[in-house]
Motif scaffolding. Structure first.
Motif, PDB file in Angstrom:
ATOM      1  N   THR A  85       0.851  -1.193   0.000  1.00  0.00           N
ATOM      2  CA  THR A  85       0.000   0.000   0.000  1.00  0.00           C
ATOM      3  C   THR A  85       0.882   1.238   0.000  1.00  0.00           C
ATOM      4  OG1 THR A  85      -1.701  -1.197   1.215  1.00  0.00           O
ATOM      5  CG2 THR A  85      -1.859   1.205   1.193  1.00  0.00           C
ATOM      6  N   LEU A  86       0.592   2.141  -0.908  1.00  0.00           N
ATOM      7  CA  LEU A  86       1.440   3.325  -1.067  1.00  0.00           C
ATOM      8  C   LEU A  86       0.687   4.607  -0.740  1.00  0.00           C
ATOM      9  CD1 LEU A  86       3.143   2.450  -4.494  1.00  0.00           C
ATOM     10  CD2 LEU A  86       3.924   1.884  -2.176  1.00  0.00           C
ATOM     11  N   LYS A  87       1.176   5.317   0.256  1.00  0.00           N
ATOM     12  CA  LYS A  87       0.668   6.653   0.517  1.00  0.00           C
ATOM     13  C   LYS A  87       1.325   7.584  -0.495  1.00  0.00           C
ATOM     14  CE  LYS A  87       0.076   5.907   5.488  1.00  0.00           C
ATOM     15  NZ  LYS A  87       0.488   6.326   6.846  1.00  0.00           N
ATOM     16  N   PRO A  88       0.796   8.771  -0.665  1.00  0.00           N
ATOM     17  CA  PRO A  88       1.439   9.704  -1.589  1.00  0.00           C
ATOM     18  C   PRO A  88       2.918   9.872  -1.256  1.00  0.00           C
ATOM     19  CG  PRO A  88      -0.715  10.529  -0.970  1.00  0.00           C
ATOM     20  CD  PRO A  88      -0.461   9.330  -0.109  1.00  0.00           C
ATOM     21  N   GLY A  89       3.779   9.668  -2.238  1.00  0.00           N
ATOM     22  CA  GLY A  89       5.216   9.794  -2.029  1.00  0.00           C
ATOM     23  C   GLY A  89       5.913   8.486  -1.714  1.00  0.00           C
ATOM     24  N   ASP A  90       5.159   7.436  -1.340  1.00  0.00           N
ATOM     25  CA  ASP A  90       5.769   6.147  -1.035  1.00  0.00           C
ATOM     26  C   ASP A  90       6.180   5.409  -2.320  1.00  0.00           C
ATOM     27  OD1 ASP A  90       5.440   6.549   1.637  1.00  0.00           O
ATOM     28  OD2 ASP A  90       3.779   5.130   1.888  1.00  0.00           O
ATOM     29  N   ALA A  91       7.123   4.475  -2.153  1.00  0.00           N
ATOM     30  CA  ALA A  91       7.621   3.734  -3.311  1.00  0.00           C
ATOM     31  C   ALA A  91       7.442   2.233  -3.141  1.00  0.00           C
ATOM     32  CB  ALA A  91       9.096   4.055  -3.549  1.00  0.00           C
ATOM     33  N   ALA A  92       7.189   1.573  -4.244  1.00  0.00           N
ATOM     34  CA  ALA A  92       7.135   0.114  -4.293  1.00  0.00           C
ATOM     35  C   ALA A  92       8.194  -0.348  -5.281  1.00  0.00           C
ATOM     36  CB  ALA A  92       5.756  -0.349  -4.734  1.00  0.00           C
ATOM     37  N   VAL A  93       8.738  -1.521  -5.023  1.00  0.00           N
ATOM     38  CA  VAL A  93       9.781  -2.060  -5.896  1.00  0.00           C
ATOM     39  C   VAL A  93       9.441  -3.496  -6.275  1.00  0.00           C
ATOM     40  CG1 VAL A  93      12.221  -2.685  -6.077  1.00  0.00           C
ATOM     41  CG2 VAL A  93      11.564  -0.615  -4.861  1.00  0.00           C
ATOM     42  N   PHE A  94       9.720  -3.853  -7.513  1.00  0.00           N
ATOM     43  CA  PHE A  94       9.707  -5.269  -7.898  1.00  0.00           C
ATOM     44  C   PHE A  94      10.932  -5.477  -8.778  1.00  0.00           C
ATOM     45  CE2 PHE A  94       7.347  -3.259 -11.355  1.00  0.00           C
ATOM     46  CZ  PHE A  94       7.805  -3.915 -12.490  1.00  0.00           C
ATOM     47  N   ASN A  95      11.318  -6.714  -8.930  1.00  0.00           N
ATOM     48  CA  ASN A  95      12.540  -6.939  -9.703  1.00  0.00           C
ATOM     49  C   ASN A  95      12.411  -8.044 -10.730  1.00  0.00           C
ATOM     50  OD1 ASN A  95      13.480  -9.522  -8.312  1.00  0.00           O
ATOM     51  ND2 ASN A  95      13.411  -8.128  -6.574  1.00  0.00           N
ATOM     52  N   LEU A  96      13.319  -7.952 -11.706  1.00  0.00           N
ATOM     53  CA  LEU A  96      13.480  -8.987 -12.713  1.00  0.00           C
ATOM     54  C   LEU A  96      14.759  -9.727 -12.354  1.00  0.00           C
ATOM     55  CD1 LEU A  96      12.825  -6.925 -15.988  1.00  0.00           C
ATOM     56  CD2 LEU A  96      11.161  -7.996 -14.453  1.00  0.00           C
ATOM     57  N   ALA A  97      14.731 -11.031 -12.376  1.00  0.00           N
ATOM     58  CA  ALA A  97      15.898 -11.826 -12.010  1.00  0.00           C
ATOM     59  C   ALA A  97      16.269 -12.774 -13.143  1.00  0.00           C
ATOM     60  CB  ALA A  97      15.607 -12.617 -10.739  1.00  0.00           C
TER      61      ALA A  97
END
Length: 225
Positions: A159-171
C-alpha cells in the motif's frame, strides 16, 4: 327359646356394629381423601404461586438478557456495518499508471546474478495499492517483444501513501561468455491490476541475459520501508 332369641339379638347387634364400622371407615376414607385432595390442591397451589412469579421473573430476566444480548449484538453489528461502510467508503483502490513515476535500475548483487529493480513512486494525492505482480515485456533490438514469466513467490500487501515507493525486480542469470543472443533495449511495465503500460530503457551496464527471455522472471511488488 330364650337362648335362641339371645343368639338372634347377638347376631343383629354384631351386624349393626359391623355396619357402623363400615360406615365409619367410609367416612374416614372420604375425609382422608378429601384431606389428601385439599393438601394436594394446597401444595399444587403453592407450587403455582411460587413457580408463577419465579417463572415470570425468570422469563422476563431471560427475555431482558436476551434483549440486552440482541441489543448488544445489534449495536455491534450496526457499528460493524458502520465501520464496514466507512472502510468501504475509504477503500484503497489500485494505483493508476498515470499516478506512478516508474524507473528501472541495474541492481545485480554480483557478476553472475542479474537483477533489475523497477521502482514505482505514488505521485497521486491518495493512498493506493500496488499489490501483486506487474506485467512485464522485454523488447529486443530485433523489435520483438517477450513476455516475462512470474517467479514463485507470494504477493505481499503493498500500500502506497502519496510519495511512497514500491519495488519489484526482474531476475536472471548473467551470461559471462560474451555470446548472449539476447539484446534487450526496453522494458514495458504494466503495474499490478492496471491495463496502461509505460516503456522504460533497459538499464545501461546491466549484465547480458543467459539463455532466452523465458529464463527471466518477475517477482511481486514490496514496499521499500
Amino acid at each position: 327359646m330364650k337362648h335362641t332369641r339371645l343368639t338372634a339379638l347377638a347376631a343383629i347387634s354384631l351386624a349393626a356394629t359391623l355396619s357402623l364400622t363400615a360406615c365409619g371407615g367410609d367416612d374416614s376414607g372420604t375425609d382422608s381423601s378429601a384431606k389428601g385432595s385439599d393438601t394436594s390442591a394446597s401444595q399444587g397451589g403453592g407450587a403455582k404461586a411460587e413457580g408463577g412469579p419465579h417463572a415470570k421473573d425468570g422469563s422476563q430476566a431471560g427475555g431482558s438478557q436476551a434483549g440486552d444480548t440482541q441489543a448488544g449484538d445489534g449495536k455491534d453489528t450496526k457499528a460493524g456495518a458502520a465501520d464496514g461502510t466507512a472502510k468501504t467508503g475509504a477503500k484503497v483502490t489500485f494505483c493508476k499508471t498515470a499516478d506512478l513515476a516508474i524507473d528501472a535500475a541495474d541492481a545485480a548483487p554480483d557478476e553472475t546474478t542479474g537483477r533489475i529493480n523497477i521502482t514505482m513512486i505514488n505521485r497521486g494525492s491518495t493512498t493506493c495499492s500496488a499489490t501483486g505482480f506487474a506485467g512485464v515485456d522485454i523488447k529486443d533490438a530485433d523489435h520483438t517483444s517477450n513476455p516475462i514469466e512470474r517467479g514463485r513467490a507470494q504477493p505481499r500487501v503493498t500500500t502506497l501513501k502519496p510519495g511512497d515507493a514500491a519495488v519489484f525486480n526482474l531476475a536472471y542469470d548473467i551470461d559471462t561468455s560474451g555470446k548472449s543472443l539476447a539484446s534487450p533495449t526496453n522494458i514495458e511495465v504494466t503495474p499490478p491490476n492496471e491495463t496502461h503500460s509505460v516503456t522504460l530503457d533497459w538499464p545501461a551496464g546491466a549484465g547480458d541475459i543467459k539463455g532466452a527471455y523465458t529464463d527471466v522472471q518477475v517477482y511481486p511488488t514490496h514496499t521499500t520501508k
